[in-house]
Motif scaffolding. Structure first.
Motif, PDB file in Angstrom:
ATOM      1  N   ILE A 188       0.841  -1.199   0.000  1.00  0.00           N
ATOM      2  CA  ILE A 188       0.000   0.000   0.000  1.00  0.00           C
ATOM      3  C   ILE A 188       0.872   1.242   0.000  1.00  0.00           C
ATOM      4  CG2 ILE A 188      -1.615   1.338   1.417  1.00  0.00           C
ATOM      5  CD1 ILE A 188      -2.946  -1.372   2.129  1.00  0.00           C
ATOM      6  N   ALA A 189       1.960   1.205   0.758  1.00  0.00           N
ATOM      7  CA  ALA A 189       2.871   2.354   0.788  1.00  0.00           C
ATOM      8  C   ALA A 189       3.538   2.580  -0.564  1.00  0.00           C
ATOM      9  CB  ALA A 189       3.931   2.144   1.861  1.00  0.00           C
ATOM     10  N   HIS A 190       3.634   1.522  -1.387  1.00  0.00           N
ATOM     11  CA  HIS A 190       4.241   1.641  -2.708  1.00  0.00           C
ATOM     12  C   HIS A 190       3.186   1.701  -3.816  1.00  0.00           C
ATOM     13  CE1 HIS A 190       7.712   0.130  -0.387  1.00  0.00           C
ATOM     14  NE2 HIS A 190       8.364   0.966  -1.172  1.00  0.00           N
ATOM     15  N   SER A 191       1.987   2.164  -3.484  1.00  0.00           N
ATOM     16  CA  SER A 191       0.910   2.396  -4.453  1.00  0.00           C
ATOM     17  C   SER A 191       0.392   1.126  -5.117  1.00  0.00           C
ATOM     18  CB  SER A 191       1.361   3.386  -5.537  1.00  0.00           C
ATOM     19  OG  SER A 191       1.765   4.586  -4.958  1.00  0.00           O
ATOM     20  N   HIS A 192       0.333   0.036  -4.371  1.00  0.00           N
ATOM     21  CA  HIS A 192      -0.239  -1.172  -4.935  1.00  0.00           C
ATOM     22  C   HIS A 192      -1.757  -1.114  -4.815  1.00  0.00           C
ATOM     23  CE1 HIS A 192       3.638  -3.741  -4.418  1.00  0.00           C
ATOM     24  NE2 HIS A 192       3.843  -2.618  -5.094  1.00  0.00           N
ATOM     25  N   GLY A 193      -2.431  -1.568  -5.853  1.00  0.00           N
ATOM     26  CA  GLY A 193      -3.886  -1.554  -5.872  1.00  0.00           C
ATOM     27  C   GLY A 193      -4.468  -2.762  -5.171  1.00  0.00           C
ATOM     28  N   ALA A 194      -5.753  -2.991  -5.392  1.00  0.00           N
ATOM     29  CA  ALA A 194      -6.455  -4.094  -4.740  1.00  0.00           C
ATOM     30  C   ALA A 194      -5.896  -5.448  -5.158  1.00  0.00           C
ATOM     31  CB  ALA A 194      -7.946  -4.024  -5.061  1.00  0.00           C
ATOM     32  N   ASP A 195      -5.311  -5.524  -6.355  1.00  0.00           N
ATOM     33  CA  ASP A 195      -4.745  -6.783  -6.822  1.00  0.00           C
ATOM     34  C   ASP A 195      -3.329  -7.023  -6.309  1.00  0.00           C
ATOM     35  OD1 ASP A 195      -3.388  -4.882  -8.265  1.00  0.00           O
ATOM     36  OD2 ASP A 195      -3.835  -5.745 -10.233  1.00  0.00           O
ATOM     37  N   GLY A 196      -2.800  -6.079  -5.518  1.00  0.00           N
ATOM     38  CA  GLY A 196      -1.461  -6.212  -4.971  1.00  0.00           C
ATOM     39  C   GLY A 196      -0.365  -5.757  -5.921  1.00  0.00           C
ATOM     40  N   GLN A 197      -0.731  -5.251  -7.077  1.00  0.00           N
ATOM     41  CA  GLN A 197       0.245  -4.803  -8.065  1.00  0.00           C
ATOM     42  C   GLN A 197       0.297  -3.283  -8.112  1.00  0.00           C
ATOM     43  OE1 GLN A 197       2.134  -7.104  -9.732  1.00  0.00           O
ATOM     44  NE2 GLN A 197       1.056  -8.514  -8.379  1.00  0.00           N
ATOM     45  N   ALA A 210      -4.305   3.736  -7.410  1.00  0.00           N
ATOM     46  CA  ALA A 210      -4.162   2.480  -6.671  1.00  0.00           C
ATOM     47  C   ALA A 210      -5.096   2.473  -5.463  1.00  0.00           C
ATOM     48  CB  ALA A 210      -2.708   2.290  -6.242  1.00  0.00           C
ATOM     49  N   GLU A 211      -5.206   3.607  -4.780  1.00  0.00           N
ATOM     50  CA  GLU A 211      -6.118   3.704  -3.638  1.00  0.00           C
ATOM     51  C   GLU A 211      -7.562   3.521  -4.101  1.00  0.00           C
ATOM     52  OE1 GLU A 211      -7.479   6.850  -0.157  1.00  0.00           O
ATOM     53  OE2 GLU A 211      -5.656   7.242  -1.277  1.00  0.00           O
ATOM     54  N   ALA A 212      -7.878   4.022  -5.274  1.00  0.00           N
ATOM     55  CA  ALA A 212      -9.235   3.857  -5.810  1.00  0.00           C
ATOM     56  C   ALA A 212      -9.560   2.385  -6.022  1.00  0.00           C
ATOM     57  CB  ALA A 212      -9.389   4.636  -7.110  1.00  0.00           C
ATOM     58  N   THR A 213      -8.595   1.591  -6.501  1.00  0.00           N
ATOM     59  CA  THR A 213      -8.872   0.161  -6.683  1.00  0.00           C
ATOM     60  C   THR A 213      -9.119  -0.517  -5.347  1.00  0.00           C
ATOM     61  OG1 THR A 213      -6.555  -0.576  -6.631  1.00  0.00           O
ATOM     62  CG2 THR A 213      -7.455   0.063  -8.784  1.00  0.00           C
ATOM     63  N   ARG A 214      -8.412  -0.074  -4.309  1.00  0.00           N
ATOM     64  CA  ARG A 214      -8.650  -0.658  -2.983  1.00  0.00           C
ATOM     65  C   ARG A 214     -10.028  -0.263  -2.460  1.00  0.00           C
ATOM     66  NH1 ARG A 214      -3.284   1.227  -2.394  1.00  0.00           N
ATOM     67  NH2 ARG A 214      -3.936   2.815  -0.917  1.00  0.00           N
ATOM     68  N   CYS A 215     -10.440   0.988  -2.727  1.00  0.00           N
ATOM     69  CA  CYS A 215     -11.791   1.421  -2.326  1.00  0.00           C
ATOM     70  C   CYS A 215     -12.849   0.590  -3.037  1.00  0.00           C
ATOM     71  CB  CYS A 215     -12.003   2.894  -2.670  1.00  0.00           C
ATOM     72  SG  CYS A 215     -11.239   4.044  -1.538  1.00  0.00           S
ATOM     73  N   ASP A 265     -18.077   7.418  -2.988  1.00  0.00           N
ATOM     74  CA  ASP A 265     -17.728   8.835  -3.130  1.00  0.00           C
ATOM     75  C   ASP A 265     -16.217   9.036  -3.140  1.00  0.00           C
ATOM     76  OD1 ASP A 265     -20.397   9.513  -3.233  1.00  0.00           O
ATOM     77  OD2 ASP A 265     -20.494  10.257  -1.166  1.00  0.00           O
ATOM     78  N   HIS A 266     -15.536   8.340  -2.246  1.00  0.00           N
ATOM     79  CA  HIS A 266     -14.080   8.488  -2.164  1.00  0.00           C
ATOM     80  C   HIS A 266     -13.406   7.965  -3.434  1.00  0.00           C
ATOM     81  CE1 HIS A 266     -10.280   9.160  -0.233  1.00  0.00           C
ATOM     82  NE2 HIS A 266      -9.926   7.887  -0.365  1.00  0.00           N
ATOM     83  N   ALA A 267     -13.832   6.800  -3.905  1.00  0.00           N
ATOM     84  CA  ALA A 267     -13.256   6.245  -5.133  1.00  0.00           C
ATOM     85  C   ALA A 267     -13.533   7.174  -6.308  1.00  0.00           C
ATOM     86  CB  ALA A 267     -13.813   4.846  -5.399  1.00  0.00           C
ATOM     87  N   GLY A 268     -14.738   7.728  -6.364  1.00  0.00           N
ATOM     88  CA  GLY A 268     -15.063   8.664  -7.444  1.00  0.00           C
ATOM     89  C   GLY A 268     -14.183   9.896  -7.421  1.00  0.00           C
ATOM     90  N   ALA A 269     -13.919  10.412  -6.231  1.00  0.00           N
ATOM     91  CA  ALA A 269     -13.050  11.585  -6.119  1.00  0.00           C
ATOM     92  C   ALA A 269     -11.614  11.251  -6.517  1.00  0.00           C
ATOM     93  CB  ALA A 269     -13.082  12.131  -4.690  1.00  0.00           C
TER      94      ALA A 269
END
Length: 144
Positions: free
Chosen positions: A55-64, A80-85, A129-133
Motif C-alpha cells: 500500500i505504501a508503494h501504491s499497490h492496488g487491490a490486486d497487490g500490483q 491504486a487507492e481507488a482500486t482498494r476502495c 464517493d471516495h473512489a469517485g473523487a
C-alpha cells in the motif's frame, strides 16, 4: 569490576528464562545467534506487513503497482487507492447481498441486525464517493 558479557537478543528471545541458567560457550552462543539472524533475514515477511508495504508503494487491490504510463507518483497512488476502495465496496456489497438473502430465507435469529446493514450502506456510499473523487481527472493536470 564486572566483566560485560555479550548479549544475544535472538537467542534470548528463543530461550527466554532458560537462558541465564544455560551454560553455553561464547562460540556456541555466537554460532546460534548468527544462525537465528540468518533465518530471520530469509524468512518471508508476514502477509499483513507485506500488504502494508505494498500500500505504501501504491499497490492496488490486486497487490500490483499501478501500471499506467505518464502518471505522477501521486496520481498513481490515488488510482491504486481507488482500486482498494472499489474492492472494499465490492466486499460490502457481498455482505449486504448475504444479509438480504438471510432476511428472505432464514428466521430472525440468523438475520443481520438493521444497524449493521445501515452501517454497511453508509460505508458503500462513503467508499463510492471516495473512489469517485480519486479517479476524477485532476483539474490542474495537462491533457495528453
Amino acid at each position: 569490576m564486572n566483566t560485560p558479557y555479550p548479549t544475544y537478543p535472538r537467542l534470548q528471545a528463543l530461550l527466554g528464562a532458560a537462558m541465564p541458567g544455560l551454560q553455553l560457550s561464547t562460540t556456541a552462543a555466537e554460532a546460534l545467534e548468527d544462525a537465528l539472524a540468518e533465518a530471520n533475514e530469509q524468512a518471508p515477511p508476514s502477509a499483513f506487513f507485506a500488504r502494508l508495504r505494498g500500500i505504501a508503494h501504491s499497490h492496488g487491490a490486486d497487490g500490483q503497482a499501478w501500471r499506467e504510463r505518464q502518471l505522477s507518483e501521486a496520481r498513481g497512488r490515488e488510482l491504486a487507492e481507488a482500486t482498494r476502495c472499489l474492492a472494499a465496496l465490492s466486499a460490502c456489497g457481498c455482505v449486504l447481498l448475504a444479509a438480504q438473502s438471510a432476511r428472505e430465507m432464514e428466521d430472525a435469529s440468523v438475520q443481520c441486525p438493521p444497524q449493521v446493514e445501515e452501517g454497511l450502506l453508509h460505508a458503500v456510499v462513503v467508499l463510492a464517493d471516495h473512489a469517485g473523487a480519486l479517479v476524477e481527472p485532476d483539474a490542474c493536470a495537462p491533457l495528453l
